[in-house]
Design an enzyme around this catalytic site. Structure first.
Site, PDB file in Angstrom:
ATOM      1  N   ALA A   5       0.652   8.203  -8.935  1.00 13.71           N
ATOM      2  CA  ALA A   5       0.434   8.285  -7.487  1.00 13.71           C
ATOM      3  C   ALA A   5       1.855   8.654  -7.256  1.00 13.71           C
ATOM      4  O   ALA A   5       2.799   8.276  -7.599  1.00 13.71           O
ATOM      5  CB  ALA A   5      -0.079   7.248  -7.026  1.00 13.71           C
ATOM      6  N   SER A  53       0.764  -1.282  -0.046  1.00 15.40           N
ATOM      7  CA  SER A  53      -0.026  -0.070  -0.134  1.00 15.40           C
ATOM      8  C   SER A  53       0.812   1.358  -0.037  1.00 15.40           C
ATOM      9  O   SER A  53       0.806   2.097   0.843  1.00 15.40           O
ATOM     10  CB  SER A  53      -0.844   0.015   1.094  1.00 15.40           C
ATOM     11  N   GLY A  54       1.663   1.456  -1.182  1.00 15.42           N
ATOM     12  CA  GLY A  54       2.228   2.566  -1.371  1.00 15.42           C
ATOM     13  C   GLY A  54       1.493   3.757  -1.983  1.00 15.42           C
ATOM     14  O   GLY A  54       0.272   3.718  -1.694  1.00 15.42           O
ATOM     15  N   ASN A  97       4.386  -2.382 -12.881  1.00 12.75           N
ATOM     16  CA  ASN A  97       5.115  -2.013 -14.066  1.00 12.75           C
ATOM     17  C   ASN A  97       6.078  -3.253 -14.129  1.00 12.75           C
ATOM     18  O   ASN A  97       6.594  -3.800 -13.015  1.00 12.75           O
ATOM     19  CB  ASN A  97       5.965  -0.620 -14.095  1.00 12.75           C
ATOM     20  N   GLU A 113      13.526  -0.370 -10.257  1.00 18.35           N
ATOM     21  CA  GLU A 113      12.707  -1.681 -11.072  1.00 18.35           C
ATOM     22  C   GLU A 113      13.639  -2.238 -12.311  1.00 18.35           C
ATOM     23  O   GLU A 113      13.027  -2.840 -12.958  1.00 18.35           O
ATOM     24  CB  GLU A 113      11.389  -1.596 -11.036  1.00 18.35           C
ATOM     25  N   LYS A 147       3.925  -0.779 -22.298  1.00 14.09           N
ATOM     26  CA  LYS A 147       4.185  -0.280 -20.999  1.00 14.09           C
ATOM     27  C   LYS A 147       5.826  -0.205 -20.652  1.00 14.09           C
ATOM     28  O   LYS A 147       6.518   0.615 -20.269  1.00 14.09           O
ATOM     29  CB  LYS A 147       3.365  -0.513 -19.808  1.00 14.09           C
ATOM     30  N   SER A 174       9.236   8.180 -12.888  1.00 18.70           N
ATOM     31  CA  SER A 174       9.505   7.593 -11.709  1.00 18.70           C
ATOM     32  C   SER A 174      10.648   6.882 -11.242  1.00 18.70           C
ATOM     33  O   SER A 174      10.885   7.129 -10.098  1.00 18.70           O
ATOM     34  CB  SER A 174       8.332   6.357 -11.636  1.00 18.70           C
TER      35      SER A 174
END
Ligand code: NAD
Length: 308
Positions: free
Chosen positions: A129, A8-9, A103, A269, A185, A256
Site C-alpha cells: 500500500a 491508519s497510514g 514489519n 525501521e 520477512k 519501502s
C-alpha cells in the site's frame, strides 16, 4: 465487529476500508492532522487493485477515541508502536484482541507490555500500500495475511480473525509457525530494503551487482544467529536462495525503505531489522558486525537528510 485501526497510514487504511466494506464498524485512529481532516471531510478514497472507491469512515486522534473495541489492528511504523499502544489503553477491554502485522522484530515484546498475552495475535502480510495524498491510498495485491495467536488460549480467536479477513477479501491464513514467517520477512527487509537504500537502486539493479549474494549471506548469517535465540531455525543457504528468487520475481521495484528514506526523507525501521539483530548480538553474546555497520549507515543517511 467493532474494529479500530491504530495507525491508519497506507496499510491501515487499506485494511480499514475493506473491513468497513465487509460490514464491520471501523474507526481509523491516526496522528496526522491533514489525513484525519481529509478522511472526515471527503471520506477515505482507496484504489484497490485499480478499482477506486470512497467510504465515510470516522478518523480520530488516539487521545479522542472512545469506548471498547472487539479488535484492534496496529499499523503504525515500528518506532510509533509503543506510544500508540500507550495512548489507546482505554479502548482495550478484557477481551479485546490486538493484531500486529508490522514489519520488523521485537514487536511481540512491545505488545506484551500493553496487552494481555492471551489477546495478542501476530502476523505478516504481503499486501502492499501507499499514500497518494491525505485521505487517498492505493492498496494492491492478493495477500495473504498470515496470523497466529502467541498464547495457546488465543487459537479460536485467531481463527475467527482469519475468517473475518477472508470475508473482507484480505485473504487470511492461520499460521502454525508465525514466528518463522516474521523472521523470514525480516530477512527480506533486512537485506533488500537496507541494501537498495544504501546503494540507491531498485531490487533488479541490486540483484545484478557482482557481490549481491555475498552481501545477503553476510547479513543472513547474523539474522540466523539472532533467530536461534528465539528458537527459530533459519537455514542460511536456503534463506539466501529464497531471497534470490524474491529478487527475480519482484523486478525493478524500489523497496519501502528506499521510498521512505531516499524518495520521501522519512525515518526508517532499521532499528527493528538489522539494528534489532545487532542489539540481540550484544545481549546474547554473538557477533553481528555487518548488521551494526548497516544500521549505522542508514542512520548516517537519515542524519545527512536531517531526518528526525
Ligand atoms: P505509513 O508510513 O503509510 O503510515 C504509518 C504512519 O505514518 C501513519 O500514522 C501515517 O498517518 C503516518 N504518515 C504517513 N505519511 C505521513 C506524512 N506524509 N506526514 C505525516 N504522517 C504520515 O506506514 P505503512 O506503509 O502503512 O506501514 C505500516 C507498517 O506495515 C510498517 O511496519 C510497515 O513496514 C508494514 N508494512 C507495510 C507495507 C506497505 O506496503 N505499505 C507492507 C507490509 C508491511
Amino acid at each position: 465487529m467493532k474494529i479500530a485501526i491504530a495507525g491508519s497510514g497506507a496499510l491501515g487504511c487499506g485494511f480499514g476500508y475493506l473491513m468497513h466494506k465487509a460490514g464491520n464498524e471501523v474507526t481509523l485512529i491516526d496522528q496526522w492532522p491533514a489525513h484525519i481532516d481529509a478522511i472526515n471531510s471527503k471520506g477515505l478514497t482507496v484504489d484497490f487493485n485499480g478499482e477506486k472507491g470512497t467510504e465515510m469512515i470516522p478518523a480520530v486522534y488516539p487521545e479522542d477515541v472512545k469506548g471498547e473495541f472487539d479488535l484492534v489492528f496496529t499499523f503504525t511504523k515500528s518506532m510509533q508502536l509503543a506510544s500508540m499502544l500507550e495512548k489507546i489503553q482505554p479502548i482495550l477491554g478484557e477481551d479485546t484482541k490486538v493484531v500486529c502485522l508490522l514489519n520488523g522484530l521485537g514487536h511481540r515484546q512491545t505488545l506484551m507490555q500493553y496487552v494481555k498475552e492471551e489477546n495478542i495475535l501476530m502476523g505478516t502480510t504481503v499486501w502492499t500500500a501507499g499514500i497518494d495524498a491525505p485521505g487517498e491510498v492505493h492498496f494492491m495485491g492478493k495477500g495473504p495475511v498470515e496470523l497466529q495467536n502467541i498464547h495457546p488460549s488465543g487459537e479460536a480467536a485467531a481463527k475467527e480473525v482469519v475468517a473475518l479477513l477472508t470475508d473482507a477479501k484480505l485473504n487470511g491464513v492461520y499460521s502454525d509457525n508465525v514466528l518463522f514467517s516474521i523472521w523470514r520477512k525480516a530477512c527480506v527487509n533486512g537485506t533488500l530494503n537496507v541494501l537498495c537504500s544504501i546503494l540507491d537502486c531498485n531490487i533488479e539493479e541490486f540483484s545484478k551487482t557482482e557481490n549481491s549474494r555475498e552481501m545477503m549471506t553476510a547479513i543472513i548469517e547474523e539474522f540466523s544467529l539472532a533467530a536461534k535465540t528465539e528458537g527459530v531455525e533459519l537455514d542460511v543457504t536456503e534463506t539466501v536462495d529464497y531471497l534470490v528468487e524474491v529478487n527475480k520475481t519482484v523486478g525493478p521495484h524500489y523497496p519501502s525503505m528506499h521510498q521512505d528514506l531516499i524518495q520521501n526523507k522519512r525515518p526508517t525501521e532499521v532499528d527493528y531489522l538489522n539494528g534489532a539483530v545487532a542489539k540481540m548480538a550484544e545481549e546474547h553474546n554473538f557477533e553481528a558486525p555487518t548488521c551494526q555497520i548497516i544500521t549505522d549507515l542508514i542512520h548516517a543517511k537519515e542524519d545527512l537528510f536531517g531526518i528526525k
